[in-house]
Write a protein that holds these residues in place. Structure first.
Motif, short mmCIF file in Angstrom:
data_model
loop_
_atom_site.label_atom_id
_atom_site.label_comp_id
_atom_site.label_asym_id
_atom_site.label_seq_id
_atom_site.Cartn_x
_atom_site.Cartn_y
_atom_site.Cartn_z
N HIS A 1 -7.86 85.62 33.22
CA HIS A 1 -7.03 86.73 32.75
C HIS A 1 -6.47 86.38 31.38
N THR B 1 -3.56 86.80 29.49
CA THR B 1 -2.20 87.20 29.85
C THR B 1 -1.54 88.08 28.79
N THR C 1 -2.77 90.67 27.58
CA THR C 1 -3.18 92.06 27.78
C THR C 1 -2.61 92.65 29.07
N LEU C 2 -1.87 91.86 29.82
CA LEU C 2 -1.34 92.30 31.11
C LEU C 2 0.06 92.89 30.96
N THR D 1 3.85 88.04 34.15
CA THR D 1 2.78 89.02 33.95
C THR D 1 2.13 89.27 35.30
N TYR D 2 1.54 90.45 35.43
CA TYR D 2 0.95 90.83 36.70
C TYR D 2 -0.20 91.80 36.49
N ARG D 3 -0.96 92.01 37.57
CA ARG D 3 -2.00 93.03 37.53
C ARG D 3 -2.06 93.68 38.91
N ILE D 4 -2.22 94.98 38.89
CA ILE D 4 -2.31 95.74 40.13
C ILE D 4 -3.75 96.20 40.30
N ALA D 5 -4.28 95.96 41.50
CA ALA D 5 -5.64 96.40 41.86
C ALA D 5 -5.55 97.02 43.25
N VAL E 1 0.41 87.05 38.04
CA VAL E 1 -0.52 86.18 37.32
C VAL E 1 0.22 85.01 36.69
N CYS F 1 -0.91 93.53 44.29
CA CYS F 1 -0.41 93.13 42.97
C CYS F 1 -0.44 91.62 42.89
N GLU F 2 -1.12 91.12 41.88
CA GLU F 2 -1.15 89.68 41.65
C GLU F 2 -0.11 89.31 40.61
#
Length: 165
Positions: A39, A41, A43-44, A60-64, A71, A68-69
């Motif tokens: 990742h 980071t 861009t998150l 920072t995190y990402r949702i899929a 990161v 939610c991770e």
């Protein structure tokens, strides 16, 4: 005058130079690898915590889908509630987005993080044996030896169920 609690706001473009410097100094760059995925980071989405008018931490995190991770989580003011405030913000953003699970990966050597996350309420749900060897292929800067001289070998996955409202 010292602020009692950190304030948290969304990560913005104005924070990116600070984030790049912090992550490069502490983690060897802005790339974070978890479960075989690299990742960038920068861009998150994320949050910045402030104490006494200064940046004190970032997440920072990402949702899929419904997950939610988390990161990255980094506090430059240990023991001041920065990490807790940042996780609270990520968990709320995840709930609003419809996620039912907040999860993260840390390495087997990171005992301070394991203590912190478990005290927050995360549960250890998986050990990905020798996963760091695969991660080093994506991020060669991952050191062989980590906290307290412990060899870095495994990814530990922790999760926090997110109650629906």
């Amino acid at each position: 005058m010292r602020a009692d609690r950190p304030t948290v706001r969304a990560l913005t473009g104005e924070d990116l130079a600070w984030v790049r410097t912090l992550f490069t100094e502490r983690w060897g760059g802005v790339v974070s690898v978890s479960r075989g995925v690299a990742h960038d980071t920068t861009t998150l989405p994320g949050f910045v915590a402030r104490l006494d008018g200064r940046r004190a931490g970032v997440a920072t995190y990402r949702i899929a889908g419904r997950e939610c991770e988390l990161v990255t989580l980094d506090s430059v003011r240990k023991g001041a509630g920065v990490g807790t405030a940042l996780i609270d913000a990520v968990a709320e953003a995840a709930r609003v987005a419809g996620a039912v699970r907040l999860w993260l990966v840390t390495t087997n050597d990171n005992l301070p993080a394991l203590r912190f996350y478990q005290r927050y309420g995360f549960d250890l749900v998986a050990v990905h044996h020798d996963a760091v060897a695969r991660s080093r292929a994506l991020k060669p800067a991952i050191p062989a030896i980590g906290h307290d001289g412990i060899p870095i070998r495994h990814e530990l996955e922790l999760e926090l169920p997110l109650p629906s409202e």
